[in-house]
Enzyme design. Sequence first.
Site, mmCIF file in Angstrom:
data_model
loop_
_atom_site.group_PDB
_atom_site.id
_atom_site.type_symbol
_atom_site.label_atom_id
_atom_site.label_comp_id
_atom_site.label_asym_id
_atom_site.label_seq_id
_atom_site.Cartn_x
_atom_site.Cartn_y
_atom_site.Cartn_z
ATOM 1 N N GLY A 130 0.787 -1.222 0.000
ATOM 2 C CA GLY A 130 0.000 0.000 0.000
ATOM 3 C C GLY A 130 0.816 1.267 0.000
ATOM 4 O O GLY A 130 0.278 2.354 -0.113
ATOM 5 N N CYS A 131 2.136 1.169 0.160
ATOM 6 C CA CYS A 131 2.961 2.361 0.307
ATOM 7 C C CYS A 131 3.727 2.613 -0.976
ATOM 8 O O CYS A 131 4.466 1.758 -1.448
ATOM 9 C CB CYS A 131 3.918 2.177 1.469
ATOM 10 S SG CYS A 131 4.987 3.590 1.728
ATOM 11 N N GLY A 132 3.593 3.815 -1.526
ATOM 12 C CA GLY A 132 4.296 4.143 -2.757
ATOM 13 C C GLY A 132 5.551 4.928 -2.543
ATOM 14 O O GLY A 132 6.283 5.203 -3.489
#
Length: 275
Positions: free
Chosen positions: A111-113
């Site tokens: 979920g983390c970019g």
Amino acid sequence: MTMIPAAATTSFATHFRAGRQAQMVHALPEETAISMVYDGSAHAVMMASPADLEDFATGFTLTEGIIESADQISKIDLVAHDKGVEVQMWLEGDRGLQLAARRRTMAGPVGCGLCGIESLDQAVRELPDCSDVGAQFSVDEVTAATAALRDWQPLHDRTRAVHAAGFLLPGQGIVLAREDVGRHNALDKLIGALARQGIDAGAGAIVLTSRVSVEMVQKTAMARCGTLIAVSAPTAHALRLAAGAGLTLAAYARAEGFDLFSNPHRLSHEVADVA
């Protein structure tokens, strides 16, 4: 020999509804550790769907600014291990030396970019000006875009648990799409597929099944695509970035319409204001 896993697998579950229970079979998307390795050195590890990995690697390398064109990757090899897959890339010319100078490691959940970013400057990097990217679309084409993308989501149809990014061409509809458990990964895969097939991203629009966050705008601008269409909302920061980079941003795009947030010059005609 370790094999690259399939994009989905099946699992049994007990289904409880209205006081009854039954055995069900579900298709679940695989999530695999993918290591990006450049000239023998590991650079980033992300959780992703183990499909279209050459596209993923190319798109990630482009949107990170490591290369400027797909032909600056001379070779891609996929090496499967028990704990994940290495995508081994060899860079042309001095690209490897430039990468070594800005080396950083990213490791984190899907979920983390922006995992592993070492400075605020890296997180809010300057984007190319896309104001002159000229593909235009009708209001009807933008309205229909997210519904049309549904026909390009076989993994979602099986699992109901993945995102998609599609490429919309004026007068042609969606012509290419990629899926992944991560929305950032799906977009990187699409951008990589466009680059590897020699398709100009500026000739169309990117269509997303997700919200529009900062990194989605950054990746779109780095690909030099002028229009971003999403089924959900933008963040305020993402909107400021899109406006500043000259991107046309249409959000809340559903069958009944959409909200246009920035740079309306790429709409070929307007509709009556009914407010």
